[in-house]
Design a protein around this motif. Sequence first.
Motif, mmCIF file in Angstrom:
data_model
loop_
_atom_site.group_PDB
_atom_site.id
_atom_site.type_symbol
_atom_site.label_atom_id
_atom_site.label_comp_id
_atom_site.label_asym_id
_atom_site.label_seq_id
_atom_site.Cartn_x
_atom_site.Cartn_y
_atom_site.Cartn_z
ATOM 1 N N ALA A 279 0.839 -1.207 0.000
ATOM 2 C CA ALA A 279 0.000 0.000 0.000
ATOM 3 C C ALA A 279 0.868 1.249 0.000
ATOM 4 O O ALA A 279 0.572 2.243 -0.680
ATOM 5 N N ALA A 280 1.980 1.218 0.754
ATOM 6 C CA ALA A 280 2.900 2.356 0.772
ATOM 7 C C ALA A 280 3.515 2.576 -0.602
ATOM 8 O O ALA A 280 3.665 3.725 -1.059
ATOM 9 N N ALA A 281 3.870 1.503 -1.291
ATOM 10 C CA ALA A 281 4.418 1.631 -2.648
ATOM 11 C C ALA A 281 3.387 2.223 -3.591
ATOM 12 O O ALA A 281 3.712 3.068 -4.445
ATOM 13 N N ALA A 282 2.141 1.808 -3.445
ATOM 14 C CA ALA A 282 1.074 2.361 -4.290
ATOM 15 C C ALA A 282 0.923 3.854 -4.056
ATOM 16 O O ALA A 282 0.702 4.629 -4.997
ATOM 17 N N ARG A 283 1.071 4.276 -2.812
ATOM 18 C CA ARG A 283 0.925 5.704 -2.494
ATOM 19 C C ARG A 283 2.048 6.539 -3.074
ATOM 20 O O ARG A 283 1.918 7.765 -3.194
ATOM 21 N N THR A 284 3.167 5.922 -3.429
ATOM 22 C CA THR A 284 4.258 6.680 -4.050
ATOM 23 C C THR A 284 4.012 6.890 -5.549
ATOM 24 O O THR A 284 4.878 7.425 -6.241
ATOM 25 N N GLY A 285 2.860 6.468 -6.028
ATOM 26 C CA GLY A 285 2.536 6.638 -7.439
ATOM 27 C C GLY A 285 2.846 5.418 -8.280
ATOM 28 O O GLY A 285 2.826 5.494 -9.509
ATOM 29 N N HIS A 286 3.093 4.286 -7.632
ATOM 30 C CA HIS A 286 3.513 3.087 -8.353
ATOM 31 C C HIS A 286 2.451 1.983 -8.357
ATOM 32 O O HIS A 286 2.795 0.811 -8.529
ATOM 33 N N GLU A 287 1.208 2.347 -8.200
ATOM 34 C CA GLU A 287 0.152 1.332 -8.142
ATOM 35 C C GLU A 287 0.135 0.465 -9.404
ATOM 36 O O GLU A 287 -0.106 -0.742 -9.351
ATOM 37 N N ARG A 288 0.412 1.083 -10.566
ATOM 38 C CA ARG A 288 0.379 0.344 -11.829
ATOM 39 C C ARG A 288 1.765 -0.105 -12.289
ATOM 40 O O ARG A 288 1.899 -0.701 -13.346
#
Length: 301
Positions: A279-288
Motif C-alpha cells: 500500500a505504501a508503494a502504491a501511495r508513491t505513485g507506483h500502483e500500476r
Amino acid sequence: MPARTSALRGRFDLAMTTTVAVLGTGIMGTGMARSLARAGLEVRAWNRSPERAAALEHDGVRVCAEAGEAVSGAEVVVTMLHDTVAVLDVVAPLLDDLGGAVWLQTSTVGVEGVEQLAALAARHSVPFLDAPVLGTKAPAENGALVVVVSGDRGLEDRVRPVLDAVGSRTMWVGDSPGAASRLKLAVNAWIASVNAAVAQSVALTDAFGLDPRLFLEAIGGGPTDTPYAQLKGGLMIDQSYDASFAVGSALKDVGLIQDAATTVGVESRLLDALSAVYAAAARTGHERSDMAAVREAFRPE
C-alpha cells in the motif's frame, strides 16, 4: 520454425477448430490470447477498454466490440479479469447464451470469489473450472504459465487445447472448484513475501552505503538464492518498473490472502505487514508499476 512452435502445431492438429473467447486483455489476458492464437486455435478477445485489445488483431485474434460477440459459438470461455466484481459484471449477463461452452475461470478471485462464481455457473448449468495461473507477463506471452485447475475432471479433454497452449504444465488439484484458488493464494503469499524481502535487503544495502548489487552477489548460487530474487532485485536496483505484475494487483491479492487466512485461523501478521508495504508503494505513485516497485516503500523519508 522454433521447436516449441513446431511442437504446439503438432499438438493441435486435431484441435484447429477449437474456438476460444478471452474476456479481459490486460497484461495476462493479452499474453494468453497470443499464445492461444499461436497454437492454432480460433481466438476472440474482448476488453472493457477496446484500445487495449486492438493490437491483438496483428496476432490473428479477432477483437470483438462486445463480450457477447466474443462468446457466441465459443467452446471455451476464458475470463482473466481484475477481481470477482469485474468477472460477475462481465459474465453474469452472458451465462444463458454460452451454449454449453466451458467457463475456464483464470482470474485470481480468492476463496469467496470462486465460490460465488461456481455457484452462479451451476445455477445456469454452465460447466465451470477454477483455473488460476501461476506466472506473469513473459510466461503468459510464451505459453509457459502453470495452470492450476480444480473442478470436474471430465471436462479435461474439452479444455486441454487451451491449457496446453497457455501453459508449460497443468496441475489438477481437486474435483471441485475452489481447491485451485486456495493453492494460488498460498503461492501468491510466497511470491509477495519474497519480493518484499528482496526490496528490504536491497534498501538496507543501499542505505548502508554499499552497492546494492553486492546483496544479489552475496546470495548468488547459494541455498537462499532464487532466480526470482535475482530478477526482481535487478529491477529494483535499476528502478525498471514496467509492469509484469502490478503493485496494485499484488495488494489486491494480499487482501484476498488475508481474508482466507483469517477464515481458516492462520496467523496473518506477516500478511498485514505485506499489505502495508505494498500500500505504501502504491501511495508513491507506483500502483500500476511492476511489483518490484515495492522497493520505493523502503526509501528513507
